[in-house]
Design an enzyme around this catalytic site. Structure first.
Site, short mmCIF file in Angstrom:
data_model
loop_
_atom_site.label_atom_id
_atom_site.label_comp_id
_atom_site.label_asym_id
_atom_site.label_seq_id
_atom_site.Cartn_x
_atom_site.Cartn_y
_atom_site.Cartn_z
N LEU A 33 47.95 -123.44 76.08
CA LEU A 33 47.21 -124.00 74.95
C LEU A 33 47.21 -125.52 74.94
O LEU A 33 48.23 -126.15 75.20
CB LEU A 33 47.83 -123.48 73.64
CG LEU A 33 47.88 -121.95 73.52
CD1 LEU A 33 48.51 -121.55 72.19
CD2 LEU A 33 46.50 -121.32 73.67
N HIS A 37 42.38 -125.61 71.91
CA HIS A 37 42.75 -124.33 71.29
C HIS A 37 43.27 -124.55 69.86
O HIS A 37 42.98 -123.77 68.96
CB HIS A 37 43.87 -123.65 72.08
CG HIS A 37 43.50 -123.23 73.45
ND1 HIS A 37 43.96 -123.86 74.59
CD2 HIS A 37 42.71 -122.21 73.89
CE1 HIS A 37 43.49 -123.26 75.66
NE2 HIS A 37 42.72 -122.27 75.27
N GLN A 155 29.77 -118.28 77.23
CA GLN A 155 30.64 -117.22 76.70
C GLN A 155 30.37 -117.00 75.21
O GLN A 155 30.23 -115.87 74.74
CB GLN A 155 32.10 -117.62 76.93
CG GLN A 155 33.10 -116.71 76.23
CD GLN A 155 34.54 -117.03 76.58
OE1 GLN A 155 35.03 -116.64 77.63
NE2 GLN A 155 35.25 -117.73 75.71
N ARG A 189 42.09 -126.46 82.88
CA ARG A 189 41.89 -126.81 84.30
C ARG A 189 42.08 -128.29 84.59
O ARG A 189 42.23 -128.68 85.75
CB ARG A 189 40.49 -126.41 84.74
CG ARG A 189 40.34 -124.92 84.72
CD ARG A 189 38.97 -124.52 85.12
NE ARG A 189 38.88 -123.07 85.06
CZ ARG A 189 38.09 -122.35 85.82
NH1 ARG A 189 37.33 -122.94 86.69
NH2 ARG A 189 38.05 -121.06 85.72
O1 PAF Z 1 37.95 -118.19 76.67
C1 PAF Z 1 38.95 -117.55 77.02
O2 PAF Z 1 40.08 -118.04 77.02
C2 PAF Z 1 38.79 -116.10 77.45
O3 PAF Z 1 37.61 -115.90 78.15
C3 PAF Z 1 38.92 -115.08 76.30
C4 PAF Z 1 37.79 -115.25 75.29
C5 PAF Z 1 40.26 -115.24 75.60
C6 PAF Z 1 38.83 -113.66 76.82
O4 PAF Z 1 39.85 -113.39 77.73
#
Ligand code: PAF
Length: 294
Positions: A33, A37, A155, A189
């Site tokens: 994290l 996050h 995503q 990363r």
């Molecule tokens: O974004 C992420 O960290 C991942 O793709 C998630 C949404 C936790 C799914 O594993």
């Protein structure tokens, strides 16, 4: 902060929260994290009474050439951060708990089209791994709201579509990308970058911003803008995967129905793949008039 490794006790704790009329926000993560996050967690706290965070490095979203074992695991530090942010419930399942019959027999959730473009082209199966695990986590937690970062814009778009298509009664909240002062999007990363690569990395964001400025000024030759941006990144030492100007909702080419443009980029610096995006909301009358002009 209560920690659970099994599904049943978490569900039972959340059931009693719900019975007391408490609203539940959920932040799914893969751990390691960082400030980005924590911004999601802070937003979650403003949206509900109870915040649930999951940490699960999901093997289903890693391709055969992607090093799942090398993914950074920093559980002790992650727990401290979540505790300081006031998270009440932390879900830490292992692979057995999430995929008891193994991954090959797991029912999969697939969002077609959106999952196949951009990152989906170079990471086949990745987004099906994401939507499958996120669906499972949603069914386990049954949150009122779930929070995701806009840095992973594709995503986020795919998850919004999945929730709409599958009639999941969950509000999806996107949070603006957290950035270092030089513009680099915060990411797990970034830790892989050498000192020299770290200095170069903000160029992705700078290139996205200058492309957005050009579009906002009415420059409408998108192919030219995209190839100019790719060339700039290449010349600076990146290996660009894509640089694309798209409709933010469909992730397809911009057309006369586009309300918001997303400019998305993915590029490697050495072995580290960085992604980022910026967006531009169009004013339906004046912007299209402007974009249509030579
Ligand atoms: O974004 C992420 O960290 C991942 O793709 C998630 C949404 C936790 C799914 O594993």
């Amino acid at each position: 902060m209560r920690t659970y490794t099994a599904i049943a006790p978490l569900q039972s704790a959340l059931r009693s929260c719900r019975q007391q009329g408490q609203r539940i926000a959920f932040v799914p993560t893969m751990g390691n994290l960082h400030e980005g996050h924590l911004e999601l967690v802070r937003r979650a706290r403003t949206l509900a009474d109870i915040v649930v965070v999951s940490i699960f490095v999901n093997p289903l979203q890693f391709g055969p050439n992607e090093d799942l074992d090398a993914y950074p695991r920093t559980l002790a530090a992650d727990k401290e951060k979540l505790f300081s942010e006031g998270v009440q419930h932390l879900f830490l399942p292992d692979v057995e708990e999430m995929y008891p019959e193994g991954m090959a027999l797991q029912t999969q959730v697939q969002v077609p089209d959106l999952s196949e473009t951009l990152c989906g082209s170079s990471r086949p199966g990745h987004f099906t791994g994401v939507t499958t695990v996120v669906s499972k986590l949603f069914n386990i937690v049954q949150p009122d709201v779930a929070v995701f970062g806009e840095k992973d814009f594709q995503q986020l778009t795919i998850i919004r579509k999945m929730v709409t298509d599958l009639c999941m009664p969950i509000q999806i909240e996107g949070v603006a990308t957290a950035r270092d002062t030089d513009g680099l999007a915060k990411s797990s990363r970034n830790g892989y970058l050498s000192e020299e690569q770290r200095k170069l990395a903000p160029l992705i964001h700078a290139t996205l911003v200058s492309c957005r400025d050009a579009v906002a000024c009415g420059f409408d030759n998108f192919l030219q803008l995209e190839s100019h941006a790719r060339m700039q990144l290449l010349q600076a030492g990146f290996e660009p995967d894509y640089f694309a100007i798209r409709d933010a909702r469909t992730l397809r080419a911009v057309n006369e129905n586009t309300e918001e443009i997303a400019i998305l980029a993915a590029a490697r610096l050495g072995s580290t793949r960085l992604i980022d995006n910026v967006r531009l909301t169009l004013n339906p009358v004046s912007d299209w008039g402007m974009l249509a002009s030579p």
